[in-house]
Motif scaffolding. Structure first.
Motif, short mmCIF file in Angstrom:
data_model
loop_
_atom_site.label_atom_id
_atom_site.label_comp_id
_atom_site.label_asym_id
_atom_site.label_seq_id
_atom_site.Cartn_x
_atom_site.Cartn_y
_atom_site.Cartn_z
N LYS A 79 14.37 -0.21 -5.67
CA LYS A 79 14.44 0.87 -6.65
C LYS A 79 13.39 0.72 -7.74
O LYS A 79 13.25 -0.34 -8.34
CB LYS A 79 15.83 0.91 -7.30
N LEU A 80 12.65 1.79 -7.99
CA LEU A 80 11.67 1.81 -9.07
C LEU A 80 12.42 1.91 -10.39
O LEU A 80 13.20 2.84 -10.60
CB LEU A 80 10.72 2.99 -8.91
N PHE A 112 0.82 -1.23 0.00
CA PHE A 112 0.00 0.00 0.00
C PHE A 112 0.85 1.28 0.00
O PHE A 112 0.32 2.36 0.21
CB PHE A 112 -1.00 0.01 1.17
N THR A 113 2.15 1.14 -0.20
CA THR A 113 3.01 2.31 -0.42
C THR A 113 3.52 2.20 -1.85
O THR A 113 4.38 1.38 -2.15
CB THR A 113 4.19 2.35 0.57
N ASN A 114 2.93 2.97 -2.76
CA ASN A 114 3.28 2.86 -4.16
C ASN A 114 3.50 4.26 -4.73
O ASN A 114 3.49 5.25 -4.01
CB ASN A 114 2.19 2.11 -4.93
N VAL A 115 3.72 4.32 -6.03
CA VAL A 115 3.97 5.61 -6.67
C VAL A 115 2.81 6.56 -6.43
O VAL A 115 3.00 7.73 -6.11
CB VAL A 115 4.23 5.42 -8.17
N ARG A 116 1.60 6.06 -6.57
CA ARG A 116 0.44 6.94 -6.43
C ARG A 116 0.37 7.57 -5.05
O ARG A 116 -0.08 8.71 -4.90
CB ARG A 116 -0.85 6.14 -6.72
N TYR A 124 13.40 -2.23 3.34
CA TYR A 124 14.08 -1.60 2.22
C TYR A 124 13.75 -0.11 2.16
O TYR A 124 12.61 0.29 2.39
CB TYR A 124 13.65 -2.24 0.90
N ALA A 125 14.76 0.69 1.81
CA ALA A 125 14.53 2.09 1.51
C ALA A 125 14.06 2.19 0.06
O ALA A 125 14.54 1.46 -0.81
CB ALA A 125 15.82 2.89 1.69
N LEU A 126 13.09 3.07 -0.21
CA LEU A 126 12.56 3.21 -1.56
C LEU A 126 13.36 4.24 -2.34
O LEU A 126 13.62 5.34 -1.85
CB LEU A 126 11.09 3.63 -1.50
N ASP A 127 13.73 3.88 -3.57
CA ASP A 127 14.44 4.77 -4.48
C ASP A 127 13.50 5.11 -5.63
O ASP A 127 13.21 4.26 -6.47
CB ASP A 127 15.71 4.10 -4.99
N LEU A 128 13.02 6.35 -5.64
CA LEU A 128 12.08 6.80 -6.68
C LEU A 128 12.73 7.85 -7.58
O LEU A 128 12.06 8.72 -8.12
CB LEU A 128 10.82 7.37 -6.02
N SER A 129 14.03 7.73 -7.78
CA SER A 129 14.77 8.76 -8.51
C SER A 129 14.34 8.89 -9.96
O SER A 129 14.50 9.96 -10.55
CB SER A 129 16.27 8.50 -8.42
N ILE A 130 13.80 7.85 -10.58
CA ILE A 130 13.37 8.00 -11.98
C ILE A 130 12.20 8.97 -12.09
O ILE A 130 11.96 9.52 -13.16
CB ILE A 130 13.02 6.66 -12.65
N ARG A 135 5.42 2.06 7.21
CA ARG A 135 4.77 1.37 6.09
C ARG A 135 4.15 0.06 6.57
O ARG A 135 3.07 -0.33 6.12
CB ARG A 135 5.79 1.11 4.97
N GLY A 136 4.83 -0.63 7.46
CA GLY A 136 4.26 -1.86 8.00
C GLY A 136 2.97 -1.60 8.74
O GLY A 136 2.01 -2.37 8.63
#
Length: 244
Positions: free
Chosen positions: A135-136, A77-81, A198-204, A221-222
């Protein structure tokens, strides 16, 4: 002669306000626009530049076809949107569906409202087990049915496990035995990754000019995942049974 539209960026949550201000919907382009003379009243929704069709560093060859692609439980439930503004999400959604030719990139289906089949965005990730980074690397257009298969665990939570398995077999040509073995393997990877944070990498996204709201910490997030699952009902992450 077709008149040039003055397009708008209107998120789903803003559609009623935009419509009340004079915006109109183009069903073919699936986008809101300002009729002549209404541009000033609708300036609030003036569009930002389009997101490039290829995001910086994106790998559109990663994860071809349809397969079960379970993210670690700490990232449910933690996504780009959830990490971008509604208007930036509208820009991304429009780019993703446009470059896919308004078809699902896994099965080729088009949107069908009567069948409640939509075109949706799905994230493809890579995992760096040394740096504990998720990483995305790709955004892909999937229909509702293929997206349900991809999130097979959540499909089971919603009581859609058998429907998802049937769609997986139909699209890939797998037998039930091979399909269940595929699901088993996906769950094994999921269990391994769910033991770690994990740490999220949304650099793109940030390098494409999209403003990203920092995602919650892994611990938060959990908590979000647990609360959302409670609202959905008791989880049932059982693997499908094989039949001869």
């Amino acid at each position: 002669m077709t008149l040039e539209r003055t397009w708008l960026d209107v998120s789903y949550g803003e559609k009623d306000a935009a419509k009340a201000a004079g915006a109109r919907w183009d069903g073919t382009a699936r986008r809101w626009y300002a009729p002549p003379g209404k541009e000033a009243a609708l300036q609030e929704w003036a569009p930002a530049p389009d997101v490039p069709d290829l995001l910086p560093g994106e790998d559109r060859t990663l994860g071809q076809g349809l397969f079960v692609d379970l993210v670690p439980s700490s990232c449910w439930f933690t996504n780009v949107r959830s990490c971008v503004t509604p208007r930036d999400w509208e820009r991304l959604r429009r780019m993703i569906t446009r470059r896919a030719g308004m078809r699902c990139e896994a099965c080729g289906a088009v949107e069908n409202r009567a069948e409640k089949r939509w075109l949706e965005a799905h994230e493809r990730w890579t995992f760096d087990e040394q740096r504990l980074t998720q990483k995305l690397v790709r955004l892909i257009c999937l229909c509702t049915d293929c997206h349900t298969v991809t999130h097979f665990g959540f499909a089971q939570v919603r009581g859609l496990g058998e429907e998802a398995l049937a769609h997986l077999m139909r699209v890939t040509g797998m037998s039930r035995r091979l399909a269940t073995e595929h699901v088993d393997a996906a769950f094994e990877v999921w269990q391994m990754r769910s033991r770690r944070s994990y740490a999220l990498d949304l650099s793109i996204l940030t390098e494409a000019g999209v403003t990203v709201v920092p995602p919650p910490s892994a611990q938060d997030r959990g908590r979000v995942a647990e609360e959302t699952l409670r609202k959905q009902g008791p989880p049932s992450l059982r693997r499908p049974q094989q039949h001869a």
